[in-house]
Design an enzyme around this catalytic site. Structure first.
Site, PDB file in Angstrom:
ATOM      1  N   HIS A 104      34.940  33.204  27.705  1.00  0.00           N
ATOM      2  CA  HIS A 104      36.377  33.451  27.768  1.00  0.00           C
ATOM      3  C   HIS A 104      36.666  34.918  28.006  1.00  0.00           C
ATOM      4  O   HIS A 104      35.796  35.763  27.872  1.00  0.00           O
ATOM      5  CB  HIS A 104      37.083  32.994  26.486  1.00  0.00           C
ATOM      6  CG  HIS A 104      36.698  33.782  25.272  1.00  0.00           C
ATOM      7  ND1 HIS A 104      35.706  33.370  24.411  1.00  0.00           N
ATOM      8  CD2 HIS A 104      37.140  34.959  24.776  1.00  0.00           C
ATOM      9  CE1 HIS A 104      35.574  34.257  23.439  1.00  0.00           C
ATOM     10  NE2 HIS A 104      36.427  35.245  23.642  1.00  0.00           N
ATOM     11  N   GLU A 143      41.494  33.504  26.027  1.00  0.00           N
ATOM     12  CA  GLU A 143      41.852  33.510  24.617  1.00  0.00           C
ATOM     13  C   GLU A 143      43.022  34.467  24.435  1.00  0.00           C
ATOM     14  O   GLU A 143      42.865  35.678  24.601  1.00  0.00           O
ATOM     15  CB  GLU A 143      40.664  33.977  23.772  1.00  0.00           C
ATOM     16  CG  GLU A 143      40.988  34.189  22.310  1.00  0.00           C
ATOM     17  CD  GLU A 143      39.869  34.895  21.582  1.00  0.00           C
ATOM     18  OE1 GLU A 143      40.176  35.808  20.793  1.00  0.00           O
ATOM     19  OE2 GLU A 143      38.689  34.566  21.814  1.00  0.00           O
ATOM     20  N   HIS A 179      41.053  42.717  35.328  1.00  0.00           N
ATOM     21  CA  HIS A 179      41.997  41.656  35.662  1.00  0.00           C
ATOM     22  C   HIS A 179      41.383  40.292  35.383  1.00  0.00           C
ATOM     23  O   HIS A 179      40.182  40.154  35.219  1.00  0.00           O
ATOM     24  CB  HIS A 179      42.439  41.752  37.133  1.00  0.00           C
ATOM     25  CG  HIS A 179      41.346  41.540  38.118  1.00  0.00           C
ATOM     26  ND1 HIS A 179      40.639  42.585  38.685  1.00  0.00           N
ATOM     27  CD2 HIS A 179      40.806  40.410  38.633  1.00  0.00           C
ATOM     28  CE1 HIS A 179      39.733  42.097  39.509  1.00  0.00           C
ATOM     29  NE2 HIS A 179      39.804  40.784  39.499  1.00  0.00           N
ATOM     30  N   GLU A 190      44.620  38.437  39.390  1.00  0.00           N
ATOM     31  CA  GLU A 190      44.320  38.248  40.800  1.00  0.00           C
ATOM     32  C   GLU A 190      44.370  36.758  41.126  1.00  0.00           C
ATOM     33  O   GLU A 190      43.818  35.936  40.403  1.00  0.00           O
ATOM     34  CB  GLU A 190      42.930  38.795  41.103  1.00  0.00           C
ATOM     35  CG  GLU A 190      42.507  38.637  42.540  1.00  0.00           C
ATOM     36  CD  GLU A 190      41.100  39.167  42.783  1.00  0.00           C
ATOM     37  OE1 GLU A 190      40.847  39.633  43.899  1.00  0.00           O
ATOM     38  OE2 GLU A 190      40.263  39.116  41.850  1.00  0.00           O
TER      39      GLU A 190
END
Length: 146
Positions: free
Chosen positions: A5, A62, A80, A123
């Protein structure tokens, strides 16, 4: 090794869930509220990744929400998040219609950048290459930082 994550701290949970779930289309797959630590962890994933999440508990974003007032600056220094989308033009139009600023429009038909309510750079990448350049995207200028 398996990607698990990316953790992003959020200052307004409702606003962040609206952005990530309602606008980007992610789904909440798990939540942990910690009374003692006064925080909540909310795990989100793309609808296409729900089955993988159920098997491996990944890949997710998360969202960490501290219950007490906190201010988080930066965002760009984090890097990003990246999402592959089926049609970058339709995705960007949907986001614009919802009031989300397209900081780096998909002029090339392949890549765009937006920001979350907490200034996290996101992105968007066109699935399977690039679409043909099209207006109004091809002529749009960048807005702010991305």
């Amino acid at each position: 090794m398996r990607y698990l994550h990316t953790m992003v701290r959020v200052s307004n949970l409702e606003q962040s869930l609206e952005f990530y779930c309602d606008h980007l289309g992610l789904v909440e797959v798990a939540r942990q509220d910690n009374e003692g630590g006064r925080f909540s962890l909310i795990f989100l994933c793309a609808p296409e990744d729900v089955e993988t999440f159920e098997q491996h508990k990944s890949p997710t974003i998360e969202l960490t929400y501290n219950w007490d007032d906190n201010s988080y600056d930066g965002g760009r220094n984090f890097g990003h998040l990246a999402f592959r989308v089926k049609n970058i033009y339709e995705t960007c139009q949907k986001l614009m219609d919802a009031g989300v600023t397209i900081n780096r429009p998909p002029r090339c038909g392949h890549m765009a950048f937006i920001r979350s309510p907490d200034n996290i750079s996101i992105e968007l990448l066109q699935e399977d290459g690039s679409l043909e350049p099209a207006e109004p995207w091809a002529s749009m200028e960048n807005i702010g930082e991305w």
